[in-house]
Write an enzyme that holds these catalytic residues in place. Structure first.
Site, PDB file in Angstrom:
ATOM      1  N   HIS A   4       1.102   5.106   4.083  1.00  0.00           N
ATOM      2  CA  HIS A   4       0.149   5.640   3.203  1.00  0.00           C
ATOM      3  C   HIS A   4       0.865   6.921   3.077  1.00  0.00           C
ATOM      4  O   HIS A   4       0.690   7.733   1.935  1.00  0.00           O
ATOM      5  CB  HIS A   4      -1.020   5.828   3.411  1.00  0.00           C
ATOM      6  CG  HIS A   4      -2.183   3.524   3.731  1.00  0.00           C
ATOM      7  ND1 HIS A   4      -3.304   3.556   4.349  1.00  0.00           N
ATOM      8  CD2 HIS A   4      -0.623   2.406   3.575  1.00  0.00           C
ATOM      9  CE1 HIS A   4      -3.105   2.479   4.162  1.00  0.00           C
ATOM     10  NE2 HIS A   4      -2.623   1.706   3.903  1.00  0.00           N
TER      11      HIS A   4
ATOM     12  N   SER B 123       0.939  -1.447  -0.119  1.00  0.00           N
ATOM     13  CA  SER B 123      -0.109  -0.091   0.044  1.00  0.00           C
ATOM     14  C   SER B 123       1.230   0.660   0.314  1.00  0.00           C
ATOM     15  O   SER B 123       0.276   2.193  -0.899  1.00  0.00           O
ATOM     16  CB  SER B 123      -1.039   0.024   1.396  1.00  0.00           C
ATOM     17  OG  SER B 123      -1.759  -0.851   1.120  1.00  0.00           O
TER      18      SER B 123
END
Length: 252
Positions: free
Chosen positions: A211, A147
């Site tokens: 992220h 991610s």
């Protein structure tokens, strides 16, 4: 949601289904690594029940990022921010990440070029995990997942294709599919990651900070690399950015 998507680049229409071998190769590699690992549950050699859970923990510890070991100069630990990019903790974790890599990675790869996109993906993913580890240097939780790298792709996509129409499902509107420009949806997603990172506990869950680091790196890279060129405006439906749920181990 993504069929018949077209984007005008340099006056020529390109299909979403155009060639993007790096994106497809990354997806294939992540899927292969997951299928042969213990988290897939497909290999009986890892056993069942407690034995399978122990095998998963050992597997994530070996190939994932363990911040306490990374900064203790443990042998081989410096490579783990790269290996962790190809390891996922569950089917949902894998499929969610691969969906968004596929949707946002194809156009970004076509814009950057194959070699540059590969270096961008691995480099930003590595730095995103490294940033998370630096902020949690005493943690002994394993961190796995792509991610951070995919968030970098989202950041680059935002700069390169700010007018792309992103299809989002909003829970408070009964999951109605609504289309917004990327410059609305992706900053909103980043703001949610920021809020979630502030509330995150030290236990297992989603590594929201990775992220944020990845998204910022992707945006800055695209600005530095392509800032003197005209950002491409595209029209067509695109799924919204990835949302992950807490689970074992830490996932990013």
């Amino acid at each position: 949601m993504i069929s018949n998507w077209r984007v005008t680049v340099g006056g020529a229409k390109r299909s979403l289904w155009g060639p993007a071998p790096v994106t497809y190769g990354l997806i294939a590699l992540c899927c292969l690594v997951f299928l042969v690992g213990p988290a897939s549950g497909l290999d009986p050699a890892y056993g069942t029940g407690d034995a399978a859970l122990a095998a998963q923990r050992a597997y994530f510890h070996r190939w994932g990022v363990v911040p306490a070991e990374l900064f203790a100069h443990s042998p081989g630990a410096a490579l783990t921010p790269a290996t962790a990019l190809f390891v996922h903790g569950s089917w949902v974790h894998l499929l969610g990440n691969m969906l968004f890599l596929y949707v946002f990675g194809v156009m970004t790869e076509e814009r950057m070029g194959r070699v540059q996109f590969l270096l961008f993906y691995v480099g930003c993913g590595y730095l995103a995990l490294l940033g998370y580890a630096a902020a949690n240097a005493d943690s002994e939780q394993s961190l796995v997942g792509a991610s951070g790298a995919i968030s970098a792709v989202l950041g680059a996509f935002l700069f390169l294709f700010p007018g792309a129409r992103v299809t989002s499902l909003l829970p408070f509107l009964f999951f109605l599919p609504l289309r917004f420009p990327a410059w609305v949806v992706l900053p909103f997603w980043a703001a949610l990651q920021w809020l979630a990172a502030g509330r995150a506990s030290d236990g297992p869950g989603v590594a929201y900070l990775a992220h944020l680091v990845g998204f910022g790196l992707g945006l800055v890279f695209a600005w530095v690399r392509f800032g003197r060129t005209t950002a491409v405006s595209s029209r067509g439906p695109t799924p919204g950015p990835p949302a992950e749920k807490p689970g074992q181990p830490d996932r990013e």
